[in-house]
Design an enzyme around this catalytic site. Sequence first.
Site, PDB file in Angstrom:
ATOM      1  N   GLN A  52      49.180  15.917  91.971  1.00  0.00           N
ATOM      2  CA  GLN A  52      48.415  14.855  91.281  1.00  0.00           C
ATOM      3  C   GLN A  52      49.180  13.537  91.386  1.00  0.00           C
ATOM      4  O   GLN A  52      50.338  13.500  91.770  1.00  0.00           O
ATOM      5  CB  GLN A  52      48.235  15.231  89.803  1.00  0.00           C
ATOM      6  N   HIS A  95      49.809  16.571  69.798  1.00  0.00           N
ATOM      7  CA  HIS A  95      50.841  17.610  69.894  1.00  0.00           C
ATOM      8  C   HIS A  95      50.948  18.430  68.612  1.00  0.00           C
ATOM      9  O   HIS A  95      51.110  19.652  68.665  1.00  0.00           O
ATOM     10  CB  HIS A  95      52.191  16.977  70.261  1.00  0.00           C
ATOM     11  N   ASP A 130      54.647  17.191  79.462  1.00  0.00           N
ATOM     12  CA  ASP A 130      55.337  16.073  78.790  1.00  0.00           C
ATOM     13  C   ASP A 130      56.271  16.589  77.689  1.00  0.00           C
ATOM     14  O   ASP A 130      57.080  15.848  77.160  1.00  0.00           O
ATOM     15  CB  ASP A 130      54.306  15.080  78.216  1.00  0.00           C
ATOM     16  N   ASP A 147      54.433  24.676  83.574  1.00  0.00           N
ATOM     17  CA  ASP A 147      53.622  23.578  84.090  1.00  0.00           C
ATOM     18  C   ASP A 147      53.687  23.620  85.609  1.00  0.00           C
ATOM     19  O   ASP A 147      54.724  23.920  86.184  1.00  0.00           O
ATOM     20  CB  ASP A 147      54.141  22.220  83.571  1.00  0.00           C
ATOM     21  N   ASP A 152      51.903  27.752  88.728  1.00  0.00           N
ATOM     22  CA  ASP A 152      50.489  27.710  88.326  1.00  0.00           C
ATOM     23  C   ASP A 152      50.306  28.655  87.128  1.00  0.00           C
ATOM     24  O   ASP A 152      50.698  29.823  87.189  1.00  0.00           O
ATOM     25  CB  ASP A 152      49.628  28.184  89.509  1.00  0.00           C
ATOM     26  N   GLY A 153      49.700  28.142  86.088  1.00  0.00           N
ATOM     27  CA  GLY A 153      49.576  28.926  84.857  1.00  0.00           C
ATOM     28  C   GLY A 153      48.830  30.231  85.029  1.00  0.00           C
ATOM     29  O   GLY A 153      49.199  31.246  84.432  1.00  0.00           O
ATOM     30  N   ASP A 185      47.816  23.548  77.171  1.00  0.00           N
ATOM     31  CA  ASP A 185      47.863  22.089  77.038  1.00  0.00           C
ATOM     32  C   ASP A 185      47.710  21.516  78.441  1.00  0.00           C
ATOM     33  O   ASP A 185      48.669  21.019  79.052  1.00  0.00           O
ATOM     34  CB  ASP A 185      49.214  21.711  76.419  1.00  0.00           C
ATOM     35  N   SER A 186      46.501  21.635  78.959  1.00  0.00           N
ATOM     36  CA  SER A 186      46.301  21.313  80.381  1.00  0.00           C
ATOM     37  C   SER A 186      45.537  20.000  80.545  1.00  0.00           C
ATOM     38  O   SER A 186      45.013  19.437  79.585  1.00  0.00           O
ATOM     39  CB  SER A 186      45.486  22.438  81.040  1.00  0.00           C
ATOM     40  N   PRO A 216      43.857  20.804  89.496  1.00  0.00           N
ATOM     41  CA  PRO A 216      44.665  22.004  89.194  1.00  0.00           C
ATOM     42  C   PRO A 216      44.342  22.622  87.832  1.00  0.00           C
ATOM     43  O   PRO A 216      44.595  23.790  87.596  1.00  0.00           O
ATOM     44  CB  PRO A 216      46.107  21.483  89.258  1.00  0.00           C
TER      45      PRO A 216
HETATM   46  N1  SAM Z   1      47.259  16.116  76.602  1.00  0.00           N
HETATM   47  C1  SAM Z   1      46.756  16.138  77.958  1.00  0.00           C
HETATM   48  C2  SAM Z   1      45.258  16.333  78.006  1.00  0.00           C
HETATM   49  O1  SAM Z   1      44.695  16.790  77.011  1.00  0.00           O
HETATM   50  O2  SAM Z   1      44.687  16.013  79.072  1.00  0.00           O
HETATM   51  C3  SAM Z   1      47.492  17.193  78.731  1.00  0.00           C
HETATM   52  C4  SAM Z   1      48.888  16.760  78.897  1.00  0.00           C
HETATM   53  S1  SAM Z   1      49.867  17.659  79.989  1.00  0.00           S
HETATM   54  C5  SAM Z   1      50.646  16.340  80.812  1.00  0.00           C
HETATM   55  C6  SAM Z   1      48.738  18.353  81.164  1.00  0.00           C
HETATM   56  C7  SAM Z   1      49.537  19.190  82.145  1.00  0.00           C
HETATM   57  O3  SAM Z   1      48.744  20.241  82.703  1.00  0.00           O
HETATM   58  C8  SAM Z   1      50.072  18.396  83.346  1.00  0.00           C
HETATM   59  O4  SAM Z   1      51.469  18.263  83.220  1.00  0.00           O
HETATM   60  C9  SAM Z   1      49.664  19.235  84.567  1.00  0.00           C
HETATM   61  O5  SAM Z   1      50.695  19.278  85.552  1.00  0.00           O
HETATM   62  C10 SAM Z   1      49.414  20.592  83.927  1.00  0.00           C
HETATM   63  N2  SAM Z   1      48.569  21.510  84.708  1.00  0.00           N
HETATM   64  C11 SAM Z   1      47.375  21.249  85.305  1.00  0.00           C
HETATM   65  N3  SAM Z   1      46.914  22.351  85.925  1.00  0.00           N
HETATM   66  C12 SAM Z   1      47.830  23.348  85.718  1.00  0.00           C
HETATM   67  C13 SAM Z   1      47.916  24.716  86.088  1.00  0.00           C
HETATM   68  N4  SAM Z   1      46.958  25.296  86.833  1.00  0.00           N
HETATM   69  N5  SAM Z   1      48.995  25.428  85.673  1.00  0.00           N
HETATM   70  C14 SAM Z   1      49.971  24.845  84.921  1.00  0.00           C
HETATM   71  N6  SAM Z   1      49.950  23.545  84.532  1.00  0.00           N
HETATM   72  C15 SAM Z   1      48.888  22.807  84.933  1.00  0.00           C
END
Ligand code: SAM
Length: 286
Positions: free
Chosen positions: A36, A67, A91, A111, A142-143, A161-162, A168
């Site tokens: 991303q 959070h 984060d 993450d 990947d989660g 928290d994605s 992704p």
């Molecule tokens: N608070 C934010 C929101 O509600 O949009 C989310 C914050 S956090 C930064 C979102 C995180 O999800 C990102 O760091 C991203 O890299 C992660 N992410 C996205 N797809 C993912 C996956 N398939 N597995 C693990 N992490 C993932």
Amino acid sequence: MPFDTQNWFTEAIDETGTAFSLKLKTKLHEEQTPYQKIEIFDTQTFGKLMVIDGCTMVSSRDNFLYHEMMAHPALFTHPAPQRVLIIGGGDCGTLREVLKHPWVKQACQVDIDERVTRLSEKYFPELCESNQDPRAELHFSDGIKWLQETAPDSLDVIIVDSTDPVGPGEVLFSEEFYRHCRRALNHDGILVQQSESPLLHQDILLNMYQRMQAAGFSHQATLNFPQPIYPSGWWSATLAGNTKLQHFREQDVQQKTFDCQYYNADIHKGALAVPEFMKKTFTLSD
Ligand code: SAM
């Protein structure tokens, strides 16, 4: 007053016909990772701002709302949460809240993109202050793959928290993902996932309920809370489990040994109140 676009960050969304802007001081960083595009800004009134693929993620000023609500309601609903898995959350703000709970023995964060965490360590150090806690484990994967390999009945709480259900983050809203979560959680385990805006994204929320139920979660409950930097400013997190989710350890909340800026027992109860439109469109099973 003419709108000087030069000094503003704007997230404009065609599908919802909405936009959100913050006046900028300067742009601090930008990079394209294998997953991303990440941008970091310094804003006039909201402190630092992280943006991923053009979507606001976290700001210094209002992240506490999100959070705290992603962590505390689920943890105080579970009878005795010790093993917590956070999917996403790069984060590290949710991790910090989880580790405020003294009975949590292990908080594992997975993450997909390590760069989110490294940039958060630089620009949002206050969110990363618990990263060195001996109970914290940070993994970058990947989660959904992580959950596939997680032992059955091994977790008490899973926090998703994605990013939004695009790119992704899309797999984290699938029935397959929820099945992996159900299998990894013990019987009174609880899943909580950021569930977008109840005002703008009712279709996403409805899909989540249906897929969670299909995956074996008999009960869902949505927590409503304000989050100014997200589309519409009305955000949510949805709890899923196999026990009633309206009951929580209220006395433990009253006697909690840590501070919050937003969350308390009254906020917990209020956040669970069901808006009239949801009573009509959702088969609420709680
Ligand atoms: N608070 C934010 C929101 O509600 O949009 C989310 C914050 S956090 C930064 C979102 C995180 O999800 C990102 O760091 C991203 O890299 C992660 N992410 C996205 N797809 C993912 C996956 N398939 N597995 C693990 N992490 C993932």
